[in-house]
Scaffold this active site. Structure first.
Site, PDB file in Angstrom:
ATOM      1  N   HIS A 193       5.894   2.290  -3.493  1.00  0.00           N
ATOM      2  CA  HIS A 193       5.715   1.102  -2.652  1.00  0.00           C
ATOM      3  C   HIS A 193       6.884   0.133  -2.823  1.00  0.00           C
ATOM      4  CE1 HIS A 193       1.726   2.657  -2.060  1.00  0.00           C
ATOM      5  NE2 HIS A 193       1.339   1.601  -1.356  1.00  0.00           N
TER       6      HIS A 193
ATOM      7  N   HIS B 253      -0.212   0.753 -10.770  1.00  0.00           N
ATOM      8  CA  HIS B 253       0.949   1.154 -11.560  1.00  0.00           C
ATOM      9  C   HIS B 253       0.979   0.323 -12.831  1.00  0.00           C
ATOM     10  CE1 HIS B 253       3.392   3.914  -9.081  1.00  0.00           C
ATOM     11  NE2 HIS B 253       2.885   3.271  -8.037  1.00  0.00           N
TER      12      HIS B 253
ATOM     13  N   ASP C 155       6.582   0.632 -14.215  1.00  0.00           N
ATOM     14  CA  ASP C 155       6.867   1.309 -12.947  1.00  0.00           C
ATOM     15  C   ASP C 155       7.496   0.349 -11.936  1.00  0.00           C
ATOM     16  OD1 ASP C 155       5.455   3.258 -14.278  1.00  0.00           O
ATOM     17  OD2 ASP C 155       3.602   2.928 -13.158  1.00  0.00           O
TER      18      ASP C 155
END
Length: 314
Positions: free
Chosen positions: A181, A222, A226
Site C-alpha cells: 500500500h 503491517h 514494514d
C-alpha cells in the site's frame, strides 16, 4: 442555455477526440512497456499468494508502533482501505485530466510508463525481501487460531495461478516487508509532486501518505518496520530510476510538439511566421530593439538619429 451547453459539449468532445488520437499514437509506440508493467502487477500478486503457503502463524512481534497507536479493531479496518482507495482513484483521474482540461503538462501514456517503472522496481525489491524471511502476520486473519492464517498445499497449478481473486488478495499473509500500500501511495504522491501544479494538493498528498502510514499500523495490517522500510526504499527507488529515465516533454511551454504536425497546423505556423516577418518582428523577443530610420534605412544602434534633410534645413 441549450445552445451554450451544446456548444461547450462540442468543444469538450473535440478536446477528447484530439487528445485520444495523440495518446493512441503514443500507446502504439510504448505498448510493450505498458503491458510489461501491467503483467508484472499480476506477477507481484502471484508472488504474494505464493508466500502465503509458507506463512506460519505465531505470536505477534513486539512493535513500537503497536505500543503507541491504539488498535482500530476489525470493525474499523476499512478506514485505511478507504483512504488508500481515495488516493488511488484521485491519482488515476488526475493522470487522465489532459483529455478534458485545456492546460496540460504531460502525456498520459508517458506518465504511466514512468509510474509503472517505479512500481515494478519497488515490487521486485519487495518480493525479494518478504521471501527472504517470513514474519508471523499481525493482521487478524493471520494470527494463531485463524483458518486463513495458513494455506494447505495447492491441489493443482491452476489454484496457484488464479490466486483465489479477490479473497486471496484481501486475506493474504506473509507478504509483510515492505508495505505494498505504501509503495503505491508514495509513488503516486511523488509523481504528483513533480508533475502536478497545485501546491496545496502536493501538501495534502504528503499529509495523506503520513496518515495512511499511521492507519496501516493502527489497523495491524503491517508491522511498523514494514512502513518505515517502504518510506526510504520507495523514495530512493523513485529518485534513482527517475534519473535513468528520459525526461518527459513539457507541454506547458512553447517546445516543439511530440508528434508531427498536420498539414493544417504547418500552414498555420507558416502564416504566423510570415506575419511576423512582414511586421518587422521575429519569434525571439530578446533580440528586438527599436531601430529608427535614417534616409529610409534602419539605424543599428539604439540612439535616435535625424535625417539629412532635417540636419540641412537649419
Amino acid at each position: 442555455m441549450t445552445l451554450y451547453i451544446a456548444r461547450e459539449g462540442s468543444k469538450l468532445w473535440r478536446k477528447i477526440s484530439i487528445e485520444t488520437s495523440v495518446e493512441l499514437q503514443l500507446l502504439l509506440e510504448k505498448w510493450k512497456l505498458v503491458l510489461a508493467g501491467l503483467v508484472f502487477q499480476y506477477i507481484h500478486g502471484l508472488a504474494a499468494r505464493g508466500v502465503h503457503y509458507l506463512h506460519r502463524p505465531g505470536p505477534t512481534l513486539q512493535d513500537l508502533g503497536f505500543m503507541i497507536l491504539p488498535e482500530l479493531g476489525k470493525e474499523r479496518g476499512y478506514i485505511s482501505e478507504s483512504v488508500f482507495t481515495f488516493i488511488f482513484l484521485s491519482f488515476v483521474l488526475w493522470t487522465f485530466h489532459p483529455f478534458v482540461y485545456h492546460s496540460k503538462r504531460f502525456y498520459t501514456v508517458l506518465i504511466w510508463c514512468r509510474v509503472l517503472a517505479f512500481l515494478v522496481a519497488s515490487q521486485v525489491l519487495r518480493i525479494i525481501t518478504f521471501y527472504s524471511t517470513q514474519l508471523p502476520g499481525p493482521n487478524y486473519h493471520c494470527r494463531e487460531g485463524s483458518e486463513l492464517a495458513s494455506l494447505p498445499p495447492p491441489r493443482n497449478i491452476l489454484e496457484v495461478l488464479l490466486i483465489n481473486f479477490p479473497q486471496g488478495v484481501i486475506y493474504g499473509c506473509g507478504d509483510l516487508i515492505f508495505s505494498s500500500h505504501m509503495i503505491f501511495t508514495l509513488v503516486f504522491v511523488r509523481t504528483y509532486h513533480k508533475y502536478g501544479s497545485k501546491r496545496f494538493v502536493k501538501f495534502l498528498g504528503w499529509l495523506l501518505a503520513i496518515f495512511q502510514s499511521l492507519l496501516i499500523v493502527a489497523s495491524r495490517k503491517h508491522y511498523t518496520v514494514d512502513v518505515v522500510v517502504a518510506w526510504y526504499t520507495v523514495n530512493l527507488v523513485v529518485f534513482f530510476v527517475d534519473k535513468k529515465l528520459p525526461e518527459m516533454p513539457d507541454r506547458t511551454g512553447g517546445s516543439p510538439p511530440l508528434l508531427p504536425l498536420s498539414v493544417k497546423e504547418k500552414d498555420s505556423r507558416f502564416k504566423e511566421e510570415n506575419h511576423k516577418l512582414l511586421n518587422g518582428t521575429s519569434g525571439d523577443t530578446t533580440d528586438w530593439r527599436h531601430r529608427p530610420q535614417v534616409n529610409g534605412k534602419h539605424s543599428d544602434d539604439g540612439n535616435h538619429a535625424y535625417s539629412e534633410t532635417t540636419l540641412g534645413g537649419t
